[in-house]
Design a protein around this motif. Structure first.
Motif: not given
Length: 260
Positions: A157-177
């Motif tokens: 999981a990735v914390i997108f600090a520019r959005i919030d401090l919640l660990p999230r699925h890196p959905a963009q990387l799933y799609e990119s790969l």
């Protein structure tokens, strides 16, 4: 558990007050990479390379116009129909890949009518380049911390600090790969099999693979449409179904013709 924190500035660099964003740089890289793939294919098949400049312009216009209209009409039609001038405000962000796909299909139609190329032949080959294009664009979304995934506690999981401090699925990387893998698969099919001789087969494979991946990954994305509500599937998934159906149809047609 300590999660990876992502806090990259979306501005790649600034020169004399001119800001170059990661998204713009990677979008340009996507166009360049796709152009190189098409150049190689045209050379392999002895097609005039001079046509690529015009094809590039048609495709870029189709992608941008289609993606912008797709975002406005598919994901927040109420707002944009009430504020039509906002449709032109592309610098505010908002591009939809489904709309971009429709835009390219329409742009290529006008291109092939003008330059007398076979429509499905051209779309088959563009499908390979488009998969690579998608890899760069989704990675650009990751750099921008946008199109984020839902909250999760998986180890990657990735914390997108520019959005919030919640660990999230890196959905963009799933799609990119996924798109990079599809690009490799289509390129191998093109090089080592006879699939390119069956009109529509490569495009059909592309549509089935890309929109299966898209449909599945949408389950771990934050909903983007303003009207998604509590629907069983979201807007991205609903829009993916017709593309997948067309892919199945093209594959079946190619298979039938190959048996005649």
């Amino acid at each position: 558990m300590a999660f990876f924190t992502w806090d990259v500035n979306p501005v790649l660099l600034e020169i004399f007050g001119l800001k170059i964003h990661w998204y713009g740089a990677l979008f340009a890289a996507a166009i360049f990479a796709g152009l190189q793939v098409m150049k190689w294919i045209f050379q392999q098949e002895k097609v005039k390379l001079a046509l690529l400049d015009s094809l590039l312009m048609y495709c870029v216009v189709g992608i941008i116009v289609g993606a912008r209209l797709g975002h406005c009409l598919f994901y927040d039609p109420g707002f944009y129909l009430s504020n039509p001038l906002k449709i032109l405000a592309i610098w505010e962000g908002g591009l939809a890949s489904h709309g971009g796909g429709l835009g390219v299909i329409l742009a290529v139609y006008f291109f092939q009518k003008k330059y007398k190329l076979e429509y499905l032949w051209l779309l088959d080959r563009l499908a390979i380049a488009t998969a690579l294009f998608g890899f760069f664009v989704r990675f650009a979304n990751f750099m921008n911390s946008e199109i984020i995934g839902i909250q999760t506690d998986v180890p990657w999981a990735v914390i997108f600090a520019r959005i919030d401090l919640l660990p999230r699925h890196p959905a963009q990387l799933y799609e990119s790969l996924s798109y990079l893998s599809i690009f490799v698969a289509l390129l191998l099919l093109y090089r080592i099999t006879n699939i390119k001789k069956h009109s529509g087969a490569l495009l059909g494979a592309f549509l089935c693979l890309v929109f299966t991946a898209r449909f599945c990954i949408e389950f771990v994305k934050v909903k983007q449409a303003a009207y998604s509500g509590e629907l069983l599937i979201n807007t991205g998934q609903a829009l993916s179904i017709p593309f997948f159906a067309v892919g199945i149809y093209l594959l079946l047609q190619a298979w039938k013709k190959s048996r005649i």
